[in-house]
Every structure is written in C-alpha cells, then in structure tokens.
Motif scaffolding. Structure first.
Motif, PDB file in Angstrom:
ATOM      1  N   VAL A  89     -18.657   3.603  -7.975  1.00 41.28           N
ATOM      2  CA  VAL A  89     -17.337   4.082  -8.224  1.00 41.28           C
ATOM      3  C   VAL A  89     -17.285   5.179  -8.929  1.00 41.28           C
ATOM      4  N   THR A  90     -18.351   5.540  -9.490  1.00 44.69           N
ATOM      5  CA  THR A  90     -18.336   6.615 -10.659  1.00 44.69           C
ATOM      6  C   THR A  90     -17.429   7.893  -9.833  1.00 44.69           C
ATOM      7  N   GLY A 150     -12.106   7.332   4.173  1.00 45.06           N
ATOM      8  CA  GLY A 150     -12.031   6.491   2.874  1.00 45.06           C
ATOM      9  C   GLY A 150     -12.182   4.858   3.170  1.00 45.06           C
ATOM     10  N   ASP A 165     -10.171   8.108  -2.265  1.00 44.23           N
ATOM     11  CA  ASP A 165     -11.620   7.653  -1.833  1.00 44.23           C
ATOM     12  C   ASP A 165     -11.594   6.258  -1.361  1.00 44.23           C
ATOM     13  N   ALA A 166     -10.855   5.413  -2.003  1.00 46.97           N
ATOM     14  CA  ALA A 166     -10.943   4.142  -1.579  1.00 46.97           C
ATOM     15  C   ALA A 166      -9.594   3.250  -2.081  1.00 46.97           C
ATOM     16  N   ALA A 192     -14.603   4.906 -12.503  1.00 54.82           N
ATOM     17  CA  ALA A 192     -13.575   5.361 -11.362  1.00 54.82           C
ATOM     18  C   ALA A 192     -12.471   5.988 -11.826  1.00 54.82           C
ATOM     19  N   ARG A 196     -14.985   8.326  -8.390  1.00 55.01           N
ATOM     20  CA  ARG A 196     -14.104   8.185  -7.261  1.00 55.01           C
ATOM     21  C   ARG A 196     -12.728   7.818  -7.537  1.00 55.01           C
ATOM     22  N   ARG A 197     -11.906   8.446  -6.687  1.00 55.36           N
ATOM     23  CA  ARG A 197     -10.495   8.140  -6.943  1.00 55.36           C
ATOM     24  C   ARG A 197     -10.146   6.758  -6.155  1.00 55.36           C
ATOM     25  N   ILE A 198      -9.394   5.760  -6.838  1.00 50.52           N
ATOM     26  CA  ILE A 198      -9.103   4.632  -6.351  1.00 50.52           C
ATOM     27  C   ILE A 198      -7.980   4.129  -6.620  1.00 50.52           C
TER      28      ILE A 198
END
Length: 243
Positions: free
Chosen positions: A47-48, A144, A115-116, A71, A50-52
């Motif tokens: 998850v580095t 996503g 992204d998730a 994240a 990444r926009r969650i």
C-alpha cells in the motif's frame, strides 16, 4: 426493518463506550486480529504511496495499520464516539490520516478518487447498505480495488450457536432480519444480495475469502471459539471497478 434509518443506526453505534474503543484500539478484537486483518492486508498488497479510503473506519485501528504501512489514508466515520476516538489518536500520534465525520451515503468531499476502498464490517450495520456500497465504488479510480468484509451470511451467529449445540444451525437464511448486539444492530442479508449488487455497480470480482481460524490461535481464545476452525464466520470480498 422499515423503522431503521442510517441516522438512527449512526446514533446508536455512535454511543459506543470509551472502554470498548480502547480495547480494540490496536488491531481490533480477537476475530479481526486473527481472521480479518491478515486477509485484508494480503488482498490490498503493498500500500506504499497508495490513496486508501477506510469507509466506516470506526475507532480508526485499520486506518492506523494502513498508514503505518505507507498508505495515504482517509477515514470516514459518522458515529460520534468512534470518530472522536480516531481523531484524538491522530492528534496525539500523527500519521497523516485525515478523518471525516460523515455518512458516506451523503457523498462528502474526500478530495478525489482512491486507489482502494476498504469497508470492513460496516455494510451489515447500514440500513441503506446498497447506497453505501455504491458510494464506496464511486470513490474509486477506474481499476481501483474495493475490499469489504461482512459477517458470513451463512454462519452469522456461529460462536453462540456452536457453544449451544456443538454444530451450526440456521432456519431463516433467505429472510432479512435484525441481529441486535451490545453496541448496535446488524442486519442479515443473503450472500447473493451483496454479490449481485456489487456486480450491478460496474465491478468484477477478483477473490472471495472465507478465513479459518488457525488451531493454535483457537487455543488462546475464549471458550467455543474452536467453531471458527471448522466454519467461516466472516466473508471477505475483493473486486475491481471497471476501467
């Protein structure tokens, strides 16, 4: 269930006592620690950067776990005591998490696509669950990843039933009904309701997980928890939004 609204459910869950929030602050409860969290983190992968979105983030424990893994996390939570607890933790030990107090169905401004989106153990507690699921998928970038967890509709009250009978029994699977709990009410819906609605939202399934409790973990848990080594009490669904 006609008398239930999102607002009523939010008010009820939002009165969760401080002691319960503190007890689950690190990594949730026993089931989340051993069954849900490992599968969620596996499905999300690296998850580095990444926009969650943590949709219905509760006390914020999952948001904190994801932020610690690199994240960029936004946590949405409508319940007052839950939101306050999460926000206080972030103020005390900043991890760059943005918490928003809102009902996701109201489509709050969250700053762009994700992204998730993770929605863990939330949909069963939401009366307007179909719109909540739609809001989750709409928050995704094309392609996503959407991951949600629910009490497994086939084995929802596994632990108490197993303790009473030494096996699982059910007789109302196809109905919708309330499941009262100590802090709020969940609602039973058949598995097909969740999966079929997900497909109508322009997503395709990538994996279904039904985690079993490792016997060594069961040995450290409360009486009767060995039922979780035989039957799954949780269902974890991963899907991607079509490009």
């Amino acid at each position: 269930m006609s008398e239930w609204t999102n607002e009523r459910a939010i008010e009820r869950w939002g009165r969760m006592p401080r002691a319960a929030l503190e007890a689950m602050a690190l990594d949730g409860d026993f089931a989340k620690r051993h069954l849900i969290n490992p599968e969620l983190l596996r499905l999300l992968g690296d998850v580095t950067g990444r926009r969650i979105l943590d949709a219905g983030c509760g006390n914020g424990y999952l948001s904190r776990l994801l932020a610690a893994r690199g994240a960029e996390v936004v946590g949405v939570e409508p319940g007052l005591s839950l939101f306050d607890f999460a926000a206080e933790r972030e103020a005390r030990t900043p991890q760059g998490i943005r918490y928003v107090r809102a009902d996701l169905c109201a489509r709050p401004d969250l700053g762009g696509p994700f992204d998730a989106v993770v929605c863990s153990m939330v949909l069963p507690a939401v009366p307007d669950w179909q719109d909540a699921m739609r809001a989750c998928t709409e928050a995704l970038s094309p392609g996503g990843l959407f991951v949600f967890t629910v009490n497994h509709p086939c084995f929802e009250q596994l632990w108490p039933v197993w303790r009473a009978h030494g096996e699982y029994r059910t007789s109302r699977y196809l109905e919708e009904y309330e499941i009262p709990g100590p802090h709020g009410t969940d609602f039973h819906r058949p598995l097909s309701a969740y999966v079929n609605h997900l497909l109508t939202l322009g997503c395709h399934l990538t994996e279904l997980a039904e985690p079993a409790l490792p016997p060594e973990a069961a040995a450290t848990g409360p009486e009767g928890i060995d039922a979780y080594t035989h039957l799954p009490n949780f269902l974890i669904v991963a899907a991607r939004r079509h490009r």
